[in-house]
Design a protein around this motif. Structure first.
Motif, PDB file in Angstrom:
ATOM      1  N   UNK A 128       0.838  -1.199   0.000  1.00 11.70           N
ATOM      2  CA  UNK A 128       0.000   0.000   0.000  1.00 11.70           C
ATOM      3  C   UNK A 128       0.875   1.251   0.000  1.00 11.70           C
ATOM      4  N   UNK A 129       2.009   1.204   0.701  1.00 10.58           N
ATOM      5  CA  UNK A 129       2.932   2.344   0.708  1.00 10.58           C
ATOM      6  C   UNK A 129       3.581   2.516  -0.662  1.00 10.58           C
ATOM      7  N   UNK A 130       3.966   1.424  -1.264  1.00  9.56           N
ATOM      8  CA  UNK A 130       4.639   1.464  -2.554  1.00  9.56           C
ATOM      9  C   UNK A 130       3.757   2.100  -3.630  1.00  9.56           C
ATOM     10  N   UNK A 131       2.455   1.854  -3.551  1.00  2.37           N
ATOM     11  CA  UNK A 131       1.542   2.383  -4.557  1.00  2.37           C
ATOM     12  C   UNK A 131       1.035   3.784  -4.225  1.00  2.37           C
ATOM     13  N   UNK A 132       0.764   4.038  -2.945  1.00  2.00           N
ATOM     14  CA  UNK A 132       0.122   5.301  -2.568  1.00  2.00           C
ATOM     15  C   UNK A 132       1.101   6.467  -2.488  1.00  2.00           C
ATOM     16  N   UNK A 133       2.308   6.230  -2.000  1.00  4.55           N
ATOM     17  CA  UNK A 133       3.247   7.331  -1.764  1.00  4.55           C
ATOM     18  C   UNK A 133       3.573   8.111  -3.035  1.00  4.55           C
ATOM     19  N   UNK A 134       3.927   7.458  -4.145  1.00  8.26           N
ATOM     20  CA  UNK A 134       4.229   8.251  -5.352  1.00  8.26           C
ATOM     21  C   UNK A 134       3.040   9.075  -5.834  1.00  8.26           C
ATOM     22  N   UNK A 135       1.827   8.520  -5.760  1.00  6.67           N
ATOM     23  CA  UNK A 135       0.639   9.256  -6.186  1.00  6.67           C
ATOM     24  C   UNK A 135       0.401  10.471  -5.305  1.00  6.67           C
ATOM     25  N   UNK A 136       0.542  10.278  -3.989  1.00  2.00           N
ATOM     26  CA  UNK A 136       0.329  11.390  -3.055  1.00  2.00           C
ATOM     27  C   UNK A 136       1.400  12.468  -3.238  1.00  2.00           C
ATOM     28  N   UNK A 166     -17.892  12.878  -2.653  1.00  2.00           N
ATOM     29  CA  UNK A 166     -18.197  14.167  -2.037  1.00  2.00           C
ATOM     30  C   UNK A 166     -16.937  14.939  -1.649  1.00  2.00           C
ATOM     31  N   UNK A 167     -15.866  14.234  -1.246  1.00  2.00           N
ATOM     32  CA  UNK A 167     -14.729  14.928  -0.652  1.00  2.00           C
ATOM     33  C   UNK A 167     -13.417  14.757  -1.409  1.00  2.00           C
ATOM     34  N   UNK A 168     -13.364  13.862  -2.393  1.00  2.00           N
ATOM     35  CA  UNK A 168     -12.133  13.664  -3.151  1.00  2.00           C
ATOM     36  C   UNK A 168     -12.321  14.149  -4.588  1.00  2.00           C
ATOM     37  N   UNK A 169     -11.267  14.718  -5.142  1.00  4.88           N
ATOM     38  CA  UNK A 169     -11.299  15.251  -6.491  1.00  4.88           C
ATOM     39  C   UNK A 169     -10.512  14.331  -7.422  1.00  4.88           C
ATOM     40  N   UNK A 170     -11.227  13.614  -8.276  1.00  6.59           N
ATOM     41  CA  UNK A 170     -10.599  12.707  -9.229  1.00  6.59           C
ATOM     42  C   UNK A 170      -9.531  11.840  -8.556  1.00  6.59           C
ATOM     43  N   UNK A 171      -9.915  11.081  -7.522  1.00  2.00           N
ATOM     44  CA  UNK A 171      -8.905  10.341  -6.751  1.00  2.00           C
ATOM     45  C   UNK A 171      -8.310   9.170  -7.517  1.00  2.00           C
ATOM     46  N   UNK A 172      -7.065   8.855  -7.182  1.00  2.00           N
ATOM     47  CA  UNK A 172      -6.423   7.644  -7.672  1.00  2.00           C
ATOM     48  C   UNK A 172      -6.690   6.543  -6.650  1.00  2.00           C
ATOM     49  N   UNK A 173      -7.247   5.467  -7.115  1.00  2.36           N
ATOM     50  CA  UNK A 173      -7.615   4.371  -6.207  1.00  2.36           C
ATOM     51  C   UNK A 173      -6.474   3.364  -6.093  1.00  2.36           C
ATOM     52  N   UNK A 174      -6.125   3.045  -4.858  1.00  2.00           N
ATOM     53  CA  UNK A 174      -5.070   2.071  -4.577  1.00  2.00           C
ATOM     54  C   UNK A 174      -5.675   0.969  -3.728  1.00  2.00           C
ATOM     55  N   UNK A 175      -5.618  -0.245  -4.217  1.00  2.00           N
ATOM     56  CA  UNK A 175      -6.210  -1.372  -3.492  1.00  2.00           C
ATOM     57  C   UNK A 175      -5.249  -2.540  -3.540  1.00  2.00           C
ATOM     58  N   UNK A 194      -7.435  25.318  -2.861  1.00  2.00           N
ATOM     59  CA  UNK A 194      -7.553  23.882  -3.143  1.00  2.00           C
ATOM     60  C   UNK A 194      -6.809  23.058  -2.099  1.00  2.00           C
ATOM     61  N   UNK A 195      -7.179  21.814  -1.990  1.00  2.00           N
ATOM     62  CA  UNK A 195      -6.510  20.958  -1.014  1.00  2.00           C
ATOM     63  C   UNK A 195      -6.394  19.540  -1.553  1.00  2.00           C
ATOM     64  N   UNK A 196      -5.483  18.807  -0.948  1.00  2.00           N
ATOM     65  CA  UNK A 196      -5.309  17.389  -1.262  1.00  2.00           C
ATOM     66  C   UNK A 196      -6.006  16.577  -0.180  1.00  2.00           C
ATOM     67  N   UNK A 197      -6.796  15.594  -0.601  1.00  2.00           N
ATOM     68  CA  UNK A 197      -7.508  14.744   0.349  1.00  2.00           C
ATOM     69  C   UNK A 197      -7.126  13.292   0.114  1.00  2.00           C
ATOM     70  N   UNK A 226       2.793  13.258  -5.916  1.00  2.00           N
ATOM     71  CA  UNK A 226       2.485  13.986  -7.153  1.00  2.00           C
ATOM     72  C   UNK A 226       1.276  14.906  -6.990  1.00  2.00           C
ATOM     73  N   UNK A 227       0.687  14.922  -5.796  1.00  2.00           N
ATOM     74  CA  UNK A 227      -0.409  15.834  -5.511  1.00  2.00           C
ATOM     75  C   UNK A 227      -1.792  15.296  -5.765  1.00  2.00           C
ATOM     76  N   UNK A 228      -1.918  14.007  -6.123  1.00  2.00           N
ATOM     77  CA  UNK A 228      -3.231  13.441  -6.398  1.00  2.00           C
ATOM     78  C   UNK A 228      -4.006  13.185  -5.104  1.00  2.00           C
ATOM     79  N   UNK A 229      -5.324  13.280  -5.172  1.00  2.00           N
ATOM     80  CA  UNK A 229      -6.156  12.729  -4.112  1.00  2.00           C
ATOM     81  C   UNK A 229      -6.060  11.214  -4.197  1.00  2.00           C
ATOM     82  N   UNK A 230      -6.066  10.548  -3.026  1.00  2.00           N
ATOM     83  CA  UNK A 230      -5.840   9.106  -2.994  1.00  2.00           C
ATOM     84  C   UNK A 230      -6.959   8.428  -2.211  1.00  2.00           C
TER      85      UNK A 230
END
Length: 442
Positions: free
Chosen positions: A28-36, A200-209, A180-183, A38-42
């Motif tokens: 989960x860290x390997x996938x989420x950290x680079x996306x976060x 409602x609270x995330x803007x075009x989030x990248x999904x990590x599962x 703007x904010x990152x969520x 880069x400023x993406x909502x996750x």
């Protein structure tokens, strides 16, 4: 697998990770950290014990290290919301070592502690605030915190916040945050309401599962004993006596049941304690500390503690009562087999709990192997356990014979969990009454 130093983190963070003996990120860290970074909502989905805290904590701190200046009085740069006091403290305990020697200040606000002291801390300004929604709203109402400069929001264990009614608190908090904010939203399960929350609270989030929702950790061996309610105390003592030095977490459905069960064990000479909604913060902290250190080997808990206890040394989870909500079974048994270890999850099922077992097996898409007793489910009924499986985790344990082993585990940091804005035991009771009402109406 990548090493942490290949993810582009700041040198100070890499040094802190090496001091902690951490070199390789979890999936989960390997996938989420680079996306976060880069400023993406996750939107992160992973079973408990997989390292979600660092998955959002590392990129968050890395971003704040690049931001100049200190926060203004009463302001907060990044907000992390969690449903329980103990989970808040656990998150902060994991993040503070990463900020040593830096300008980043991590603070917590929870109920059960001096609000005046928390007001004093917030008055100086905070880089990372970890909070329970209830106490945060109290501070907002007093004008003691200004969230207009907050550009980062993390919702940890968001599905539990939904279960406990925190969505109303979130609706009050979110409009006060800066834009703007990152969520980032992290959860172990993905109920339908979570999809609505993410929209409602995330803007075009990248999904990590990294694992399907409702799936237990691969190294958990599962089994079920079919035993009626009067036989449960004897069966519990039989199992506990097989390995008295192992750390065992026992789940009861109600506060009263947990307390009664604990007192009975203590009277019979077992080193037991309990944590539930009727215990004070100090009592819970002392019980968890003793459990972590091994002076207490059996901890009886309600679902209040299901999400927050992070003790890699827990060898066994016993579901003395099956949970009314199937997802809670996954969270309960996720308290064992943490940090790469193996663990065993043992369930007791009475005739009246047969439907609960069926719902659990339906959610997990498995049949939990039978360790003893006759299934109360009718022949051919969906979810009926038949032959034991040798698979771990998703397929259960090694059949009817289980040896409780592993010796006395080494203690690790632990946190239980008591809801701030709602009482979990009471919420579960209300949910059960509504569920029974729906079944009668049907």
């Amino acid at each position: 697998m990548l090493d942490f130093d290949m993810l582009g983190l700041a040198p100070t963070l890499n040094a802190a990770l090496k001091r902690a003996g951490l070199t390789e990120p979890t999936p989960i860290q390997n996938q989420a950290i680079p996306l976060a970074m880069d400023g993406h909502d996750v939107l992160g989905l992973a079973q408990t014990g997989t390292g979600k805290t660092l998955a959002f904590g590392l990129p968050l701190i890395n971003t704040l290290l690049d931001q100049p200046g200190k926060p203004k009085p009463k302001t907060v740069k990044a907000l992390i919301l969690a449903p329980t006091r103990e989970l808040v403290n656990q998150i902060a305990d994991n993040l503070r070592p990463l900020t040593e020697g830096s300008k980043i200040f991590v603070a917590t606000v929870v109920g059960g502690q001096s609000i005046n002291r928390q007001i004093g801390v917030l008055a100086r300004g905070v880089d990372v605030l970890v909070a329970t929604p209830g106490r945060l709203i109290d501070l907002m109402d007093r004008g003691s915190v200004d969230l207009s400069q907050t550009r980062h929001l993390v919702l940890d264990e968001a599905d539990q916040m939904l279960d406990l009614g925190f969505i109303h608190a979130l609706r009050r908090i979110a409009p006060k945050l800066g834009t703007p904010r990152q969520t980032m939203l992290f959860s172990a399960t993905m109920p339908k309401q979570m999809e609505e929350l993410s929209r409602a609270y995330l803007n075009n989030p990248r999904r990590v599962q990294v694992s399907p929702p409702g799936k237990a950790a691969d190294k958990i061996t599962q089994s079920v004993h079919f035993v009626e309610k009067p036989g449960k105390p004897g069966k519990l003592r039989e199992i506990l006596s097989r390995d008295p030095d192992a750390l065992t977490l026992v789940f009861s459905r109600t506060k009263h049941g947990a307390e009664k069960l604990m007192k009975g064990l203590v009277a019979d000479g077992y080193n037991a304690a309990s944590i539930h909604g009727n215990k004070s913060q100090g009592q819970r902290d002392r019980a968890i500390k003793a459990f972590r250190e091994g002076s207490i080997t059996t901890l009886v808990a309600t679902d209040v503690a299901a999400r927050g206890i992070d003790i890699p040394g827990v060898s066994y989870v016993i579901n003395y009562d099956l949970p009314e909500v199937p997802d809670n079974y996954v969270h309960r048994i996720g308290r064992t087999a943490r940090a790469g270890r193996e663990g065993e999850a043992i369930a007791f099922c009475s005739t009246e709990e047969a439907d609960l077992l069926h719902q659990i097996q339906k959610l997990m898409k498995i049949e939990v192997p039978v360790a003893s007793g006759d299934s109360p489910l009718e022949n051919g009924a969906p979810g009926r356990s038949r032959k034991p499986s040798n698979r771990r985790g998703g397929g259960g344990g090694g059949g009817g014979q289980h040896k409780r082993g592993g010796g006395k585990p080494q203690g690790q940091k632990s946190k239980g969990g008591k809801p701030e804005a709602a009482n979990a035991d009471g919420a579960n009771g209300n949910r059960r009454r509504r569920s029974r009402g729906r079944r009668r109406a049907a």
